[in-house]
Design an enzyme around this catalytic site. Sequence first.
Site, PDB file in Angstrom:
ATOM      1  CE1 TYR A  43     -29.699  30.212 -71.633  1.00  0.00           C
ATOM      2  CE2 TYR A  43     -29.640  30.725 -73.983  1.00  0.00           C
ATOM      3  CZ  TYR A  43     -28.998  30.346 -72.815  1.00  0.00           C
ATOM      4  OH  TYR A  43     -27.644  30.105 -72.834  1.00  0.00           O
ATOM      5  N   GLY A  88     -18.561  25.300 -66.640  1.00  0.00           N
ATOM      6  CA  GLY A  88     -18.176  25.637 -65.279  1.00  0.00           C
ATOM      7  C   GLY A  88     -17.126  24.698 -64.733  1.00  0.00           C
ATOM      8  CB  SER A 110     -25.745  32.491 -74.507  1.00  0.00           C
ATOM      9  OG  SER A 110     -26.264  31.938 -75.695  1.00  0.00           O
ATOM     10  N   GLY A 113     -19.840  20.661 -67.460  1.00  0.00           N
ATOM     11  CA  GLY A 113     -19.787  21.599 -68.568  1.00  0.00           C
ATOM     12  C   GLY A 113     -18.720  22.662 -68.492  1.00  0.00           C
ATOM     13  CB  THR A 170     -22.136  30.001 -59.834  1.00  0.00           C
ATOM     14  OG1 THR A 170     -22.295  30.630 -61.124  1.00  0.00           O
ATOM     15  CG2 THR A 170     -21.703  31.042 -58.811  1.00  0.00           C
ATOM     16  N   GLY A 171     -22.382  26.920 -60.613  1.00  0.00           N
ATOM     17  CA  GLY A 171     -22.831  25.906 -61.569  1.00  0.00           C
ATOM     18  C   GLY A 171     -21.672  25.169 -62.195  1.00  0.00           C
ATOM     19  CB  SER A 172     -18.359  24.933 -61.203  1.00  0.00           C
ATOM     20  OG  SER A 172     -18.534  25.013 -59.801  1.00  0.00           O
ATOM     21  CB  THR A 173     -21.255  19.766 -60.685  1.00  0.00           C
ATOM     22  OG1 THR A 173     -22.504  20.022 -61.351  1.00  0.00           O
ATOM     23  CG2 THR A 173     -21.316  20.295 -59.262  1.00  0.00           C
TER      24      THR A 173
END
Length: 264
Positions: free
Chosen positions: A154, A20, A141, A18, A13-16
């Site tokens: 966060y 990911g 994190s 960085g 997920t969120g892999s476009t």
Amino acid sequence: MDLKLENKTALVTGSTLGVGFATAKKLCDEGVYVYINGRNKQNVQEAINKIKSHNQNAKVEGIVADLSSKEGCDKLIKQLQKVDILINNLGIFEPKEFTSLEEDDWLKMFNTNVMSGVRLSQHYLLFMLEQNWGRVIFISSESAYQIPKEMIHYGMTKTAQLSVARGIAELTAGTNVTSNSIIIGPTKSEGVTTFLNDYAKQMNFTFEQMQDDFFKNIRPTSLLKRFTEVEEVSNMIVYTSSPLSSATNGAVLRADAGVVQSAI
């Protein structure tokens, strides 16, 4: 090293961009059938094209869905019913003073960083248990341990991810399914780099000066004393995705450059 991942299926997920993207790319190199995810069709296609240009034999597809909502998760699940490997990488961050945080700030952060992984894990875990093999990984994190005063909301979500991953692991006892979380430290992803470049301009610093200042005054506990490259983090993620990591379950693994001052 052969990680024995050939022909496994993974959703990152969120892999476009960085971490990911680096993870998706490395999984493709290992022969995994990878599903890229992002909110924007163009960004998803660009990520696929980059991977294909690096590895023309890469088995990669994209699913456009905003996973910060139940509707977005349902949309993705409808298109992808089963996976062997689920990497809950999607995450947002936003520096904001605690006293200025609105309720919507908390809910947006929680829904994106925590509930996206919860919803997907609830669905895909059933298949993993049925086939008696699978990997669930939450990308957390160092802020899970050392809550940043400038991003308390966060930090809260990053700690929550550790609890969810450990709880899921308890459901996998006696199987070949594992659930782990991975702690990463300050990493040179596109989102972080943009934030840091803006910070450098405000301080009238070069990037190098800003990096020195960051690790002197903001993250002084780092042992690496530089931003981690996304590839350095993806190495840990891909290993944890593999059959070779079978004895690692319910763990909090760290690729945090030693930022967390703890031996365990």
